[in-house]
Scaffold this active site. Sequence first.
Site, PDB file in Angstrom:
ATOM      1  N   TRP A 260       0.454  29.656  -3.954  1.00  0.00           N
ATOM      2  CA  TRP A 260      -0.565  29.429  -2.920  1.00  0.00           C
ATOM      3  C   TRP A 260       0.054  29.090  -1.564  1.00  0.00           C
ATOM      4  O   TRP A 260      -0.664  28.971  -0.582  1.00  0.00           O
ATOM      5  CB  TRP A 260      -1.482  28.287  -3.341  1.00  0.00           C
ATOM      6  CG  TRP A 260      -2.436  28.622  -4.453  1.00  0.00           C
ATOM      7  CD1 TRP A 260      -2.609  29.829  -5.073  1.00  0.00           C
ATOM      8  CD2 TRP A 260      -3.377  27.721  -5.065  1.00  0.00           C
ATOM      9  NE1 TRP A 260      -3.592  29.733  -6.019  1.00  0.00           N
ATOM     10  CE2 TRP A 260      -4.081  28.458  -6.042  1.00  0.00           C
ATOM     11  CE3 TRP A 260      -3.690  26.373  -4.877  1.00  0.00           C
ATOM     12  CZ2 TRP A 260      -5.082  27.877  -6.821  1.00  0.00           C
ATOM     13  CZ3 TRP A 260      -4.683  25.799  -5.665  1.00  0.00           C
ATOM     14  CH2 TRP A 260      -5.375  26.541  -6.628  1.00  0.00           C
TER      15      TRP A 260
ATOM     16  N   SER B 209       4.121  41.398  -1.337  1.00  0.00           N
ATOM     17  CA  SER B 209       2.950  42.238  -1.024  1.00  0.00           C
ATOM     18  C   SER B 209       2.356  42.929  -2.246  1.00  0.00           C
ATOM     19  O   SER B 209       1.969  44.100  -2.182  1.00  0.00           O
ATOM     20  CB  SER B 209       3.298  43.256   0.066  1.00  0.00           C
ATOM     21  OG  SER B 209       3.546  42.584   1.275  1.00  0.00           O
TER      22      SER B 209
ATOM     23  N   HIS C  42      12.749  30.013  -2.738  1.00  0.00           N
ATOM     24  CA  HIS C  42      11.861  30.991  -2.089  1.00  0.00           C
ATOM     25  C   HIS C  42      12.410  31.288  -0.693  1.00  0.00           C
ATOM     26  O   HIS C  42      12.922  30.402  -0.015  1.00  0.00           O
ATOM     27  CB  HIS C  42      10.441  30.416  -2.004  1.00  0.00           C
ATOM     28  CG  HIS C  42       9.441  31.444  -1.615  1.00  0.00           C
ATOM     29  ND1 HIS C  42       9.297  31.872  -0.321  1.00  0.00           N
ATOM     30  CD2 HIS C  42       8.547  32.166  -2.352  1.00  0.00           C
ATOM     31  CE1 HIS C  42       8.350  32.806  -0.273  1.00  0.00           C
ATOM     32  NE2 HIS C  42       7.882  33.000  -1.497  1.00  0.00           N
TER      33      HIS C  42
ATOM     34  N   GLU D 105      12.440  39.357  -4.851  1.00  0.00           N
ATOM     35  CA  GLU D 105      11.484  39.435  -3.750  1.00  0.00           C
ATOM     36  C   GLU D 105      12.204  39.870  -2.484  1.00  0.00           C
ATOM     37  O   GLU D 105      12.793  39.032  -1.789  1.00  0.00           O
ATOM     38  CB  GLU D 105      10.887  38.055  -3.491  1.00  0.00           C
ATOM     39  CG  GLU D 105      10.135  37.477  -4.639  1.00  0.00           C
ATOM     40  CD  GLU D 105       9.076  36.510  -4.145  1.00  0.00           C
ATOM     41  OE1 GLU D 105       7.906  36.858  -4.220  1.00  0.00           O
ATOM     42  OE2 GLU D 105       9.444  35.443  -3.645  1.00  0.00           O
TER      43      GLU D 105
ATOM     44  N   GLY E  48       0.068  35.811  -0.847  1.00  0.00           N
ATOM     45  CA  GLY E  48      -1.169  35.935  -0.062  1.00  0.00           C
ATOM     46  C   GLY E  48      -2.394  36.346  -0.869  1.00  0.00           C
ATOM     47  O   GLY E  48      -3.474  35.751  -0.709  1.00  0.00           O
TER      48      GLY E  48
HETATM   49  P1  PGA Z   1       3.191  37.812  -0.714  1.00  0.00           P
HETATM   50  O1  PGA Z   1       4.180  36.598  -1.015  1.00  0.00           O
HETATM   51  O2  PGA Z   1       2.577  38.220  -2.024  1.00  0.00           O
HETATM   52  O3  PGA Z   1       2.196  37.243   0.243  1.00  0.00           O
HETATM   53  O4  PGA Z   1       4.012  38.921  -0.122  1.00  0.00           O
HETATM   54  C1  PGA Z   1       5.057  36.650  -2.074  1.00  0.00           C
HETATM   55  C2  PGA Z   1       5.718  35.309  -2.252  1.00  0.00           C
HETATM   56  O5  PGA Z   1       5.325  34.294  -1.729  1.00  0.00           O
HETATM   57  O6  PGA Z   1       6.684  35.216  -2.959  1.00  0.00           O
END
Ligand code: PGA
Length: 239
Positions: A9, A199, A94, A162, A221
């Site tokens: 979140w 995303s 992260h 990521e 998101g």
């Molecule tokens: P996102 O974020 O899905 O908004 O691109 C991914 C994340 O926070 O790891």
Amino acid sequence: MKKIVVVNWKMHPQTLAEAIDLYRFTSEVCGPVKDKVLTVVCPPFVYLEELSKIESDVLLGAQDCHWEKEGAFTGEVSPTMLENLRVKYVLVGHSERRLHMGETNEMIARKIRTLVNNNLTPILAIGEKHKGEKLEEVLFPQLRSAFEDIERISSKVIIAYEPVWAIGADESDTPEHATEIVKFVRTMLFSNPVLYGGSVNHLNIRDFVLVPEIAGVLIGGASVDKEEFKKIIEAISDV
Ligand code: PGA
């Protein structure tokens, strides 16, 4: 094999009432697919206590944690505090924390060690900043430093690939490229689950979760947008 959906979140929502509402909604949406999907919700720290009191099929995670068990670390939260709130998972490294809070690979390695020793499951985020960067130059050091001296217990760690350029962007990685990276990570850590994040939405989720090597997804998101999140779970419920 159950797919893993980790929900981050970030710094949302702004009130406890909204957090409770979103958590109940997430639980309602994910509950019916619990045999196929393991859902982990990572809310801001301040909501964990109240959310931990709510009956739910989703598990709780935290967005960060300090590497020391206690002490003079103003503003930090310890692994024991999290365990006491029924937290099972903790995001580590992260890219937003690496970027805005100056987290280094060394700090991240210490956090992973502490979490594993406290029976919490770290979800380690790794990824390159720019498209086309050389994997060996970015991902390899991120992984090597995280696992250097905890090799024997490293299978407890979940990895989330990521690509930084795809986080909070309009564009995700391609499933083909993500699969290539996931396979690369699994050559080093073959027993660790590897997720994709960046995303993820209801239109692309199936492309990622249908790949056998990809253990699941990390969703930012879209996880605080109720309609979108419901569509995401609907899209994977028949996988
Ligand atoms: P996102 O974020 O899905 O908004 O691109 C991914 C994340 O926070 O790891």
